[in-house]
Each structure stands twice: as structure tokens, then as C-alpha cells.
Write a protein that holds these residues in place. Structure first.
Motif, PDB file in Angstrom:
ATOM      1  N   THR A 145       0.845  -1.198   0.000  1.00 13.05           N
ATOM      2  CA  THR A 145       0.000   0.000   0.000  1.00 13.05           C
ATOM      3  C   THR A 145       0.876   1.242   0.000  1.00 13.05           C
ATOM      4  O   THR A 145       2.034   1.212   0.422  1.00 13.05           O
ATOM      5  CB  THR A 145      -0.936   0.060   1.231  1.00 13.05           C
ATOM      6  N   ARG A 155      -9.325  14.556   6.016  1.00 12.78           N
ATOM      7  CA  ARG A 155     -10.086  13.616   5.211  1.00 12.78           C
ATOM      8  C   ARG A 155      -9.169  12.495   4.730  1.00 12.78           C
ATOM      9  O   ARG A 155      -8.096  12.756   4.183  1.00 12.78           O
ATOM     10  CB  ARG A 155     -10.709  14.322   4.012  1.00 12.78           C
ATOM     11  N   VAL A 156      -9.585  11.252   4.947  1.00 15.97           N
ATOM     12  CA  VAL A 156      -8.864  10.085   4.455  1.00 15.97           C
ATOM     13  C   VAL A 156      -9.639   9.521   3.277  1.00 15.97           C
ATOM     14  O   VAL A 156     -10.849   9.284   3.382  1.00 15.97           O
ATOM     15  CB  VAL A 156      -8.690   9.007   5.548  1.00 15.97           C
ATOM     16  N   GLN A 157      -8.961   9.313   2.150  1.00 14.67           N
ATOM     17  CA  GLN A 157      -9.603   8.786   0.947  1.00 14.67           C
ATOM     18  C   GLN A 157      -8.822   7.592   0.403  1.00 14.67           C
ATOM     19  O   GLN A 157      -7.589   7.551   0.521  1.00 14.67           O
ATOM     20  CB  GLN A 157      -9.668   9.847  -0.148  1.00 14.67           C
ATOM     21  N   VAL A 158      -9.537   6.661  -0.201  1.00 13.73           N
ATOM     22  CA  VAL A 158      -8.917   5.575  -0.955  1.00 13.73           C
ATOM     23  C   VAL A 158      -9.281   5.785  -2.415  1.00 13.73           C
ATOM     24  O   VAL A 158     -10.464   5.818  -2.771  1.00 13.73           O
ATOM     25  CB  VAL A 158      -9.408   4.196  -0.468  1.00 13.73           C
ATOM     26  N   VAL A 172      -3.932   5.625  -0.648  1.00 19.20           N
ATOM     27  CA  VAL A 172      -4.615   6.178   0.517  1.00 19.20           C
ATOM     28  C   VAL A 172      -4.064   7.584   0.745  1.00 19.20           C
ATOM     29  O   VAL A 172      -2.844   7.759   0.903  1.00 19.20           O
ATOM     30  CB  VAL A 172      -4.387   5.313   1.765  1.00 19.20           C
ATOM     31  N   ASP A 182      -6.399   7.339  11.992  1.00 19.10           N
ATOM     32  CA  ASP A 182      -7.471   7.127  11.014  1.00 19.10           C
ATOM     33  C   ASP A 182      -6.906   6.615   9.689  1.00 19.10           C
ATOM     34  O   ASP A 182      -7.493   5.743   9.035  1.00 19.10           O
ATOM     35  CB  ASP A 182      -8.231   8.433  10.775  1.00 19.10           C
ATOM     36  N   THR A 183      -5.767   7.154   9.292  1.00 16.48           N
ATOM     37  CA  THR A 183      -5.146   6.742   8.030  1.00 16.48           C
ATOM     38  C   THR A 183      -4.706   5.288   8.085  1.00 16.48           C
ATOM     39  O   THR A 183      -4.954   4.502   7.157  1.00 16.48           O
ATOM     40  CB  THR A 183      -3.949   7.648   7.708  1.00 16.48           C
ATOM     41  N   ASP A 200      -5.763   2.963  10.097  1.00 18.25           N
ATOM     42  CA  ASP A 200      -6.961   2.105  10.127  1.00 18.25           C
ATOM     43  C   ASP A 200      -7.394   1.748   8.706  1.00 18.25           C
ATOM     44  O   ASP A 200      -7.758   0.600   8.411  1.00 18.25           O
ATOM     45  CB  ASP A 200      -8.110   2.816  10.845  1.00 18.25           C
ATOM     46  N   THR A 201      -7.360   2.737   7.822  1.00 23.95           N
ATOM     47  CA  THR A 201      -7.736   2.511   6.435  1.00 23.95           C
ATOM     48  C   THR A 201      -6.743   1.592   5.738  1.00 23.95           C
ATOM     49  O   THR A 201      -7.122   0.703   4.961  1.00 23.95           O
ATOM     50  CB  THR A 201      -7.837   3.857   5.692  1.00 23.95           C
ATOM     51  N   ALA A 205      -7.319  -1.969   6.820  1.00 25.57           N
ATOM     52  CA  ALA A 205      -8.495  -2.522   6.136  1.00 25.57           C
ATOM     53  C   ALA A 205      -8.160  -2.896   4.702  1.00 25.57           C
ATOM     54  O   ALA A 205      -8.638  -3.916   4.185  1.00 25.57           O
ATOM     55  CB  ALA A 205      -9.638  -1.507   6.174  1.00 25.57           C
ATOM     56  N   GLN A 206      -7.319  -2.101   4.043  1.00 27.55           N
ATOM     57  CA  GLN A 206      -6.904  -2.404   2.689  1.00 27.55           C
ATOM     58  C   GLN A 206      -6.078  -3.692   2.621  1.00 27.55           C
ATOM     59  O   GLN A 206      -6.235  -4.504   1.716  1.00 27.55           O
ATOM     60  CB  GLN A 206      -6.053  -1.245   2.128  1.00 27.55           C
TER      61      GLN A 206
END
Length: 555
Positions: free
Chosen positions: A228, A363-366, A372, A388-389, A391-392, A395-396
């Protein structure tokens, strides 16, 4: 990952030979925070920074760890609550870097009339700030008389002053905080962290998802394998997306903020102050900084080069107008000893309102290619943004890391480098030099003190008017990955921000100290010192400030 090093050559070797779970692009406070959060969970983590750590926005903030009174006034109570909770965590996890700072909020009359409605509104805001989390610092705000306010800042215009409020927040050295977070990620949790390593390409597998990063290091392209990629590139976020599989975007609205530094005795503020800008709906901070006081910040739209924002005469005039509306002896351009300009990576929300009114939420975006990105936010909330980042990211990654990492963030109570041993070192400090070093480096000051014990000349000040000593230059090279004179004089030892004349005056000495460790030739040392002097001169010209006279420093 096992504990590692903060040595550039070693980090580059690991960058070439390791396949990572996550590569973080961007070495500001957000990227450093993401690297620490990821590595502390057990992810194989790398961080690459094109220039130097904190060389962008993260060394050019107002250097405050705070909730933000104006965000409360804008009705963003949740942001203030979260920021004040993070302020408390930082005070616990980095007590050597985050200090309590009292603030004065003066109440001025207008045309000799006292506005009771305004004073009531300020009092209500003070109570809301305390209740939202300000009181966690251990002190409540209080109302001050005119006489008490003048004790804290005797240059306030007594004939227009109707008292003040006193409240409490915190301050930090933003560049040193960023560097410390990055060093904690590397030294304590094994992250690979490298500066002067610019990303020039992103690669993707057959499924279209990113699986590699091309990094330009000293002219060599290193292909880094990763599962990632995180973009923590701030105002450069849209540019980075253009390197990947996703379409380029237009999501960032840069806002320029500048600060000016003046001799402390021109204002004589014993504590920080928040003063109104005449004819505007904003206020600026006036913060004591050793023998200097800095004033800022502006908040204006910016459409110039992202790599080199400059102070302009209009910026200077705005801040001089602000401070001169609140002191009885005018401050002029001749008083300005230092400046800095930075760009906030605000997230576009539509419309064309003032940048000052845009949200500081993150804001966290995929993206389609798996990139990310973390955008927005503020210095104080970097740890929450990082959690928060990651965590994303987790999950990825899914099953690829399940069972070998901690799923949740571990940074809530994770002490930063220098926190351990800080109290003992502070108690043991028995002279001005060791006290100064402990306050800046915490428990790690023992290394600098040992350097001075071995070579007493390293305990000499770089400039007679400032507390920084020669050992800090050598430490910056050996332990903090400083690679050029500007790394030291702008971020490791921020003389350029405080006193430009002092900075250019010591550039040759700093180049000599650095060159002894880095193997520079005499010509390379001269070129490094001259590059720093030229950068300072260009900065002063852009702002139409008087050229500095280095020969007058300390005279």
C-alpha cells in the motif's frame, strides 16, 4: 519491525532490499505520524521525503498545540474538543516538546466606549473553551483588570484597554516535534525513514492497484516494493495523484500563512497574546520566543509555486497593522529580524469564501488505484489523523497482515523519543547550556552533554544573542539526518526564523562543523554557507525588508 536506526545510508540500503506493507510519502508531521502509527502496530513501514523532514508546512506553523478559539466561534465544537484531547496526549507523550503557554486576550474600547456585549461574548467563549477541554491543562480562564493585563504586556495601549482574559494553551517547536516523531518511528519501531528521497513514479500490478514506488535518491532511482501507499504530501497531494493510475484531481486549496519575528523588547509580552486585526474579523497570535516575539498568522488564498512560498510586502503590512493596532509604540519593517511563510493544505469544499473560514478537519480517501491519501487537518491533531489513516491501510491489507500486527492504534500513550529521562535530566541540569539542551531534547540531551564533556568547545554558543550551541550542529548531522546548512539553521536550530542576520553570520561555522562529519571539501563548505546566505537574502527581498548585516551581529 525490530528497532532500527536513523542513519541515512543504512535506511537507503533497507529501502532497496525490503518489501514493505506500506510506504508513506511525505515527511511532514502527518507523514511522520502515519509512519509511527503503522510501525508501532507492526507493519513493515517506510517513509520517504523529497526534501527535509518538516521542510514544508510543518516547520512554518504558528508552533501552537491548541484547540483554536476561532474554530469554537465558527461552531466546530467537535474539532476543538478533539484537538484539546490531543493536546493533553502530547503533553503526556512529549513533555519536553510541548509546554503550557498562558494567553492574554485583551479587551479594547472603541472611541472610548466599552462594548459590554463583546466582553460578555468573550467570557462565554472562554467558558466554552474550558468546558470543551481547555480545563484539562489544570487551569481555568480568568478575567483580568487593566492593571493586571499591563503587567503581562506593558506595551498595550492603556487608554484603550478595558481589561483582558487569561487562558491556557500549549506551544511546541513544530519542526523538532516532526523530527522526533520520525525518529521514534525509526529508532523504536523499525520504520525505514529517509529524507532527500523524492517519489518520481508509482507502479501498479495487473489489477490496477499500486504495488511500488520509484524514488530518486541522489540521482539513483530505487524501485521500492510495497502493498500500500499513503500520500501525506499536504499541498502536493494533487500532484502526487498525477503519478498514479487515478486521474489528477483538484482537491487542495492552499492557504498561505506568514509570521514575522521582532526583538522581544519591542513588545515585552511576558506571555502570548491574541490581538484583533483592525478592519478584519480575524486575530493574530503574539508569542514570546526567547529574545524574540513572533507575530502571525495571515490566512490568504495562494496560487503561486508550491515549493517556495514567500512573504510579500502586503503580508508584512497586514501583520504590522495588526500588531500596531494593539501596542503603543509602532513596530516597523526595520524591527523584523525573521520571517517564514507556509501553505496549509485545506480541503476544497466548494464556494469561494475566505480560507480562514474553511474547516481544518482532515479527510482520508482511498482512490481507484488503492492510494490512501490524508489531507487537511492541523498540527495538533496529527496523531488522530495518523490513526485514522492507518486504520484505512489495515483494512486495505486485510488478510495479508491479519494475525501479525496490532489492529488498533497504539500511539495514544506512546512516549516520543526524549520523554524518557526528561524529568531526571531537568533536575540534574545545573548550568544554562545543559538546561537549554534538556528543554529541547529531553532525555536525549545526555548525548549532547557527553559531546561537550569530550570537547568543551562544542558548548560555545553559535551566536552570542541566542542559546543554541555548536554541539547541536554536530548532533543534527550524526543523529538527525541533517544534510545541508539550511537543514540545520532553518529546522534543527531555527536561527533563520528567529534572527536572519545571526543565521547568515554563523553559516560558515555551521558548514565547517557539518563538513567535518560529512567529508565536505573547502569548496563544498563555502558553497553550502553561500547557498544559505542567498536563500535568506532572497527571502528578505521578496518581502521588501532591509538586507541583513551579518557583521553587526553581537556587536
Amino acid at each position: 519491525m525490530a528497532p532500527g536506526t536513523f542513519d541515512r545510508a543504512t535506511a537507503l540500503a533497507r529501502l532497496r532490499d525490503t518489501s514493505f506493507d506500506v510506504v508513506v510519502i511525505g515527511g511532514g508531521i502527518t507523514g511522520a505520524g502515519v509512519a509511527l502509527d503503522a510501525a508501532s502496530r507492526g507493519l513493515r513501514t517506510a517513509l520517504v521525503e523529497r526534501d527535509d523532514f518538516a521542510s514544508g508546512t510543518s516547520s512554518k506553523s504558528s508552533k501552537l498545540v491548541h484547540g483554536g478559539l476561532r474554530y469554537l466561534q465558527q461552531g466546530d465544537i467537535r474539532l476543538v474538543y478533539e484537538a484539546l484531547a490531543e493536546r493533553q496526549r502530547l503533553r503526556r507523550n512529549a513533555p519536553h516538546l510541548v509546554r503550557v503557554l498562558p494567553f492574554l486576550l485583551p479587551i479594547f474600547t472603541r472611541d472610548g466606549l466599552f462594548n459590554r456585549k463583546l466582553a460578555w461574548a468573550l467570557g462565554k467563549a472562554m467558558w466554552m473553551y474550558d468546558l470543551t477541554g481547555g480545563a484539562r491543562i489544570g487551569k481555568l480562564h480568568k478575567r483580568l483588570s487593566t492593571e493586571d493585563a499591563l503587567e503581562y504586556m506593558p506595551t498595550l495601549p492603556a487608554d484603550r484597554l478595558a481589561g483582558a482574559y487569561l487562558y491556557y494553551d500549549a506551544a511546541t517547536d513544530d519542526a523538532r516535534l516532526t523530527l522526533t516523531v520520525a525518529r521514534t518511528a525509526a529508532l523504536d519501531h523499525g520504520a525505514v525513514v529517509v529524507n532527500r528521497a523524492g517519489v518520481v513514479g508509482l507502479s501498479a500490478g495487473n489489477d490496477g492497484r499500486l504495488d511500488g514506488v520509484s524514488v530518486d535518491v541522489d540521482g539513483e532511482i530505487i524501485e521500492v516494493s510495497t502493498s500500500t501507499v499513503v500520500s501525506a504530501t499536504g499541498v502536493w497531494a494533487d500532484e502526487l495523484r498525477g503519478l498514479g493510475q487515478s486521474d489528477p484531481a483538484d482537491t487542495i486549496r492552499p492557504a498561505k500563512g506568514i509570521h514575522i519575528t521582532v526583538p522581544w523588547d519591542r513588545i515585552r509580552n511576558e506571555i502570548a497574546a491574541v490581538v484583533p486585526v483592525p478592519g478584519d474579523r480575524r486575530s493574530v497570535f503574539v508569542v514570546p520566543w526567547g529574545d524574540q516575539t513572533y507575530i502571525g498568522t495571515t490566512d490568504t488564498d495562494y496560487d503561486g509555486p508550491l515549493d517556495d512560498p514567500r512573504c510579500t510586502p502586503d503580508d508584512i503590512a497586514y501583520l504590522l497593522g495588526a500588531i500596531n493596532g494593539s501596542v503603543d509604540v509602532p513596530i516597523t519593517v526595520d524591527d523584523i529580524t525573521g520571517t517564514w511563510a507556509g501553505l496549509r493544505p485545506l480541503v476544497k469544499t466548494g464556494g469561494s469564501g475566505r480560507t480562514a473560514d474553511l474547516s481544518r478537519r482532515h479527510r482520508v480517501q482511498v482512490h481507484d488505484d488503492g492510494l490512501v491519501s490524508i489531507t487537511g487537518g492541523k498540527l495538533t491533531t496529527y496523531r488522530e489523523m495518523a490513526a485514522d489513516t492507518v486504520d484505512t491501510v489495515v483494512a486495505q491489507l486485510g488478510d495479508r497482515v491479519r494475525g501479525r500486527i496490532a489492529k488498533r492504534s497504539r500511539t495514544n500513550k506512546l512516549a516520543l523519543r526524549g520523554a524518557e529521562g526528561f524529568d531526571a535530566a531537568r533536575d540534574a541540569a545545573d548550568d544554562p547550556v545543559s538546561t537549554h539542551l534538556v528543554e529541547r531534547y529531553g532525555g536525549e540531551a545526555r548525548t549532547l552533554i557527553a559531546m561537550i564533556d569530550h570537547d568543551p568547545s562544542l558548548g560555545h554558543r553559535l551566536s552570542p544573542d541566542h542559546p543554541f550551541v555548536r554541539a547541536e550542529v554536530r548532533y543534527a548531522v550524526r543523529y538527525e539526518m541533517a544534510t545541508c546548512v539550511d537543514d540545520v539553521l532553518t529546522r534543527r536550530v531555527p536561527l533563520r526564523l528567529r534572527d536572519a542576520a545571526a543565521s547568515v553570520a554563523v553559516a560558515d561555522e555551521v558548514a565547517e562543523l557539518m563538513g567535518a562529519d560529512l567529508g565536505w571539501t573547502t569548496d563544498e563548505r563555502d558553497a553550502q554557507a553561500e547557498a544559505h546566505r542567498a536563500a535568506v537574502a532572497a527571502e528578505r527581498r521578496s518581502a521588501s525588508l532591509p538586507a541583513v548585516d551579518a557583521t553587526a551581529v553581537g556587536s
